[in-house]
Design a protein around this motif. Structure first.
Motif, PDB file in Angstrom:
ATOM      1  N   ASN A  33       0.914  -1.269   0.011  1.00  0.00           N
ATOM      2  CA  ASN A  33       0.029   0.088  -0.170  1.00  0.00           C
ATOM      3  C   ASN A  33       0.819   1.251   0.014  1.00  0.00           C
ATOM      4  OD1 ASN A  33      -2.238  -1.438  -0.120  1.00  0.00           O
ATOM      5  ND2 ASN A  33      -2.672  -1.377   2.051  1.00  0.00           N
ATOM      6  N   SER A  34       2.000   0.994   0.462  1.00  0.00           N
ATOM      7  CA  SER A  34       2.956   2.469   0.592  1.00  0.00           C
ATOM      8  C   SER A  34       3.161   2.820  -1.041  1.00  0.00           C
ATOM      9  CB  SER A  34       4.077   2.072   1.381  1.00  0.00           C
ATOM     10  OG  SER A  34       5.147   1.216   0.656  1.00  0.00           O
ATOM     11  N   ALA A  35       3.534   1.976  -1.831  1.00  0.00           N
ATOM     12  CA  ALA A  35       3.360   2.239  -3.256  1.00  0.00           C
ATOM     13  C   ALA A  35       2.335   3.350  -3.759  1.00  0.00           C
ATOM     14  CB  ALA A  35       3.457   0.858  -4.023  1.00  0.00           C
ATOM     15  N   ILE A  36       1.126   3.018  -3.126  1.00  0.00           N
ATOM     16  CA  ILE A  36      -0.009   3.957  -3.632  1.00  0.00           C
ATOM     17  C   ILE A  36      -0.197   5.131  -2.706  1.00  0.00           C
ATOM     18  CG2 ILE A  36      -2.533   3.892  -3.962  1.00  0.00           C
ATOM     19  CD1 ILE A  36      -2.492   0.878  -4.320  1.00  0.00           C
ATOM     20  N   VAL A  81       7.804   7.948  -4.274  1.00  0.00           N
ATOM     21  CA  VAL A  81       7.459   6.564  -3.744  1.00  0.00           C
ATOM     22  C   VAL A  81       8.587   5.820  -3.129  1.00  0.00           C
ATOM     23  CG1 VAL A  81       5.824   5.861  -5.676  1.00  0.00           C
ATOM     24  CG2 VAL A  81       8.351   5.133  -5.914  1.00  0.00           C
ATOM     25  N   PRO A  82       8.310   4.583  -2.223  1.00  0.00           N
ATOM     26  CA  PRO A  82       9.423   4.145  -1.480  1.00  0.00           C
ATOM     27  C   PRO A  82      10.311   3.342  -2.537  1.00  0.00           C
ATOM     28  CG  PRO A  82       7.491   3.583  -0.559  1.00  0.00           C
ATOM     29  CD  PRO A  82       7.098   4.207  -1.813  1.00  0.00           C
ATOM     30  N   VAL A  83      11.669   3.023  -2.112  1.00  0.00           N
ATOM     31  CA  VAL A  83      12.445   2.540  -3.035  1.00  0.00           C
ATOM     32  C   VAL A  83      13.004   1.297  -2.394  1.00  0.00           C
ATOM     33  CG1 VAL A  83      14.605   2.511  -4.103  1.00  0.00           C
ATOM     34  CG2 VAL A  83      13.382   4.546  -4.206  1.00  0.00           C
ATOM     35  N   LEU A  84      12.829   0.209  -3.035  1.00  0.00           N
ATOM     36  CA  LEU A  84      13.254  -1.186  -2.425  1.00  0.00           C
ATOM     37  C   LEU A  84      14.794  -1.323  -2.469  1.00  0.00           C
ATOM     38  CD1 LEU A  84      12.346  -3.899  -1.149  1.00  0.00           C
ATOM     39  CD2 LEU A  84      11.961  -4.648  -3.461  1.00  0.00           C
ATOM     40  N   ARG A 132      -4.533  14.484   1.106  1.00  0.00           N
ATOM     41  CA  ARG A 132      -5.562  13.171   0.830  1.00  0.00           C
ATOM     42  C   ARG A 132      -4.368  11.922   0.503  1.00  0.00           C
ATOM     43  NH1 ARG A 132     -11.176  13.762  -1.055  1.00  0.00           N
ATOM     44  NH2 ARG A 132     -10.348  13.315  -3.249  1.00  0.00           N
ATOM     45  N   GLN A 133      -3.163  12.258   0.318  1.00  0.00           N
ATOM     46  CA  GLN A 133      -2.275  11.485  -0.230  1.00  0.00           C
ATOM     47  C   GLN A 133      -2.078  10.041   0.506  1.00  0.00           C
ATOM     48  OE1 GLN A 133       1.904  12.758  -0.497  1.00  0.00           O
ATOM     49  NE2 GLN A 133       2.714  10.822  -0.391  1.00  0.00           N
ATOM     50  N   PHE A 134      -2.231  10.133   1.951  1.00  0.00           N
ATOM     51  CA  PHE A 134      -2.238   9.030   2.628  1.00  0.00           C
ATOM     52  C   PHE A 134      -3.395   8.518   3.247  1.00  0.00           C
ATOM     53  CE2 PHE A 134       2.221  10.856   2.765  1.00  0.00           C
ATOM     54  CZ  PHE A 134       2.975   9.602   2.989  1.00  0.00           C
TER      55      PHE A 134
END
Ligand code: SF4
Length: 537
Positions: A93-96, A158-161, A193-195
């Protein structure tokens, strides 16, 4: 610029500090543990008061990191590969949601299962979540990726893996470091509203994630970590993912004769790969873990072209790769080393002499004897060694927290008695909710929470459960008459046997806490106390 001799895991910790990180969140798990331990001991991290306490589990760690990112600060979350299964809900969900402050999710995979239940490949999670992935080929690159990964995360939103494997995490090399960047000043997300992933918002955010895929690919195309090298012999092209680039270089210390791509940032840099693909007859894919790239290449532009790798048997399908596997795949003779001395022979793992688990299993085996085999469900920790002789006490070990839930399921199926063995840290990691289910349904199970007051299997980190187990059990609704604590020691053998006999025959939920500090932790504590006394004398 300073040069330091660092493990790959330590290089990541140093890189994150130098990249302006404000907090690391993690649950210990080999081979990722040393990243957080390095930050915990680092002078700059202490001076800056960077958050560096252990989390109760990987999901709470991932969510806390997302919260720090929400507040505009740079953060890293670290775990081993199976930990990403625990954190998967928040991770996907963190990708979204995307990020505000840069967020790096560092996951250490364990091909060959040196200390894990499986050898899953976290790159699949990155692809599944449609996030950029970084995969260092050496310790220096591990440092650079951790240092610059926050900027990349902020730029792409976005998060990076960041995916590493055991060999890189646990081997040392000289690493050039630079001055630490300042931390971000806190800020709330520009989009309020991002999160908030209510369906109407999540649909918009998901569409945005899909739209961003092109920019992620473009970024990988230009990334300094991805490189194309030409070669004179066009009969073969080679794609080296992450650390396998080193294995290729070991076989060709001067110059590789084949065109090859060093691949360390995903999504796949399609133009770069196409440039190589157009000039070669066959392609060999070197990748640690699952055949992710090999499958993808077989699926698109290489239709009909021979792709060599783990799927066609050119490389072994399972286990870690090494330079010799690569040599064999390239038809280069492998130099056999001398025979290993006998003192290096494999020895089965065993509980430390004097460990409290010996006393617990001795008593448990005696009590369970009349019922026969197949009644004891275990969890993951040093006590899992109770599966091996001389005790052979336990019948399952599936994932963190599965002992209590499996015992409950077996009891639901009519197995009586049904016993779960779990450690103190694993109990707070993911055992508590299973106990709540059992309490709610009054399931007849007996739970042994073997409390050695630390996360011993990964080196003695502090357990989130320290001093709280009884109150947690009472809070979950365990009947105080069936909650017992006993010192796990041979002097108490008869008392423990008596207690176990009573509780395994009780047709409800009972909890027994055999408690004694891990002797390794006790030895470290006594040494530290002695040193302190000597310093103060
Ligand atoms: S490390 Fe501690 S808990 Fe693990 S086997 Fe040794 S004494 Fe027991």
């Amino acid at each position: 610029m300073t040069k330091k001799l660092l493990l790959g895991a330590e290089a990541i910790g140093q890189g994150a500090i130098d990249g302006g990180m404000s907090g690391v969140y993690a649950y210990p798990g080999t081979p990722s543990t040393e990243i957080t331990e390095y930050v915990q001991e680092n002078k700059v991290a202490k001076e800056r008061n960077i958050h560096r306490e252990w989390s109760a589990n990987e999901k709470t760690a991932m969510e806390a990191a997302l919260g720090m990112s929400y507040a505009g600060k740079r953060t890293m979350v670290c775990m081993k590969h199976v930990g990403l299964n625990v954190a998967a809900d928040a991770f996907v969900n963190s990708a979204i949601t995307g990020v505000n402050g840069g967020l790096i999710v560092t996951v250490a995979d364990d091909p060959s299962m040196h200390s894990s239940q499986n050898e899953q490949d976290s790159r699949f999670y990155g692809k599944f979540s449609m996030l950029p992935i970084l995969e260092p080929s050496d310790q220096q690159e591990a440092y650079e990726m951790a240092r610059t990964g926050f900027e990349l995360s902020e730029k792409l939103g976005v998060p990076v893996l960041l995916r590493i494997t055991t060999r890189l995490a646990h081997s040392r090399a000289g690493v050039e470091t630079v001055e630490p960047m300042p931390e971000n000043r806190g800020s709330l997300p520009k989009d309020p509203r991002q999160f908030v992933l209510l369906p109407a918002i999540a649909r918009v955010r998901y569409a945005g994630l899909l739209e961003k895929q092109g920019s992620f690919r473009e970024c990988a195309e230009k990334a300094p970590f991805n490189q194309f090298f030409d070669g004179e012999d066009k009969s073969l092209g080679i794609i080296c993912c992450g650390i396998t680039y080193n294995y290729l270089k070991e076989n060709y210390p001067d110059e590789c004769p084949y065109p090859h791509v060093k691949l360390s940032q995903y999504p796949l840099p399609e133009d770069m790969l196409k440039k190589m693909e157009e000039q070669v007859d066959e392609i060999l894919v070197l990748e640690e873990g699952y055949p992710l790239v090999e499958e993808m290449l077989s699926g698109f532009f290489c239709r009909g072209r021979r792709i060599l790798g783990r799927l066609d048997g050119t490389l072994p399908r399972m286990g870690e790769l090494n330079p010799d596997h690569v040599a064999k795949a390239l038809g280069i003779p492998v130099k056999e080393g001398g025979k290993a001395p006998d003192m290096l022979a494999n020895r089965p793992p065993a509980l430390c002499k004097g460990c409290s688990h010996h006393d617990t299993y001795k008593a448990l085996n005696l009590v369970m004897e009349p019922f026969g085999d197949g009644h004891v469900f275990s969890d993951i920790g040093c006590y899992t060694l109770g599966a091996l002789p001389p005790y052979s006490s336990i019948n399952s070990c599936v994932d963190m927290g599965a002992s209590i839930t499996m015992a409950k399921g077996a009891a639901d199926a009519g197995l009586f008695p049904s016993v779960a063995v779990i450690g103190d840290s694993t109990f707070t990691h993911s055992g508590m909710t299973g106990l709540l289910d059992a309490v709610n349904e009054k399931t007849p199970i007996t739970v042994l929470i073997c409390d050695n007051e630390s996360v011993s299997m990964t080196g003695g980190q502090d357990s989130a459960a320290l001093g709280k187990i009884e109150s947690i059990c009472l809070g979950l609704g365990v009947d105080p008459d069936h909650l017992h604590t006993i010192e796990a020691h041979r002097k108490n053998h008869d008392k423990l046997v008596e207690l176990l006999e009573k509780e395994v025959n009780y047709e409800g939920v009972s909890v027994i806490i055999p408690r004694r500090e891990c002797i390794q932790k006790a030895a470290r504590r006594i040494r530290a106390e002695k040193m302190k006394r000597e310093q103060n004398a």
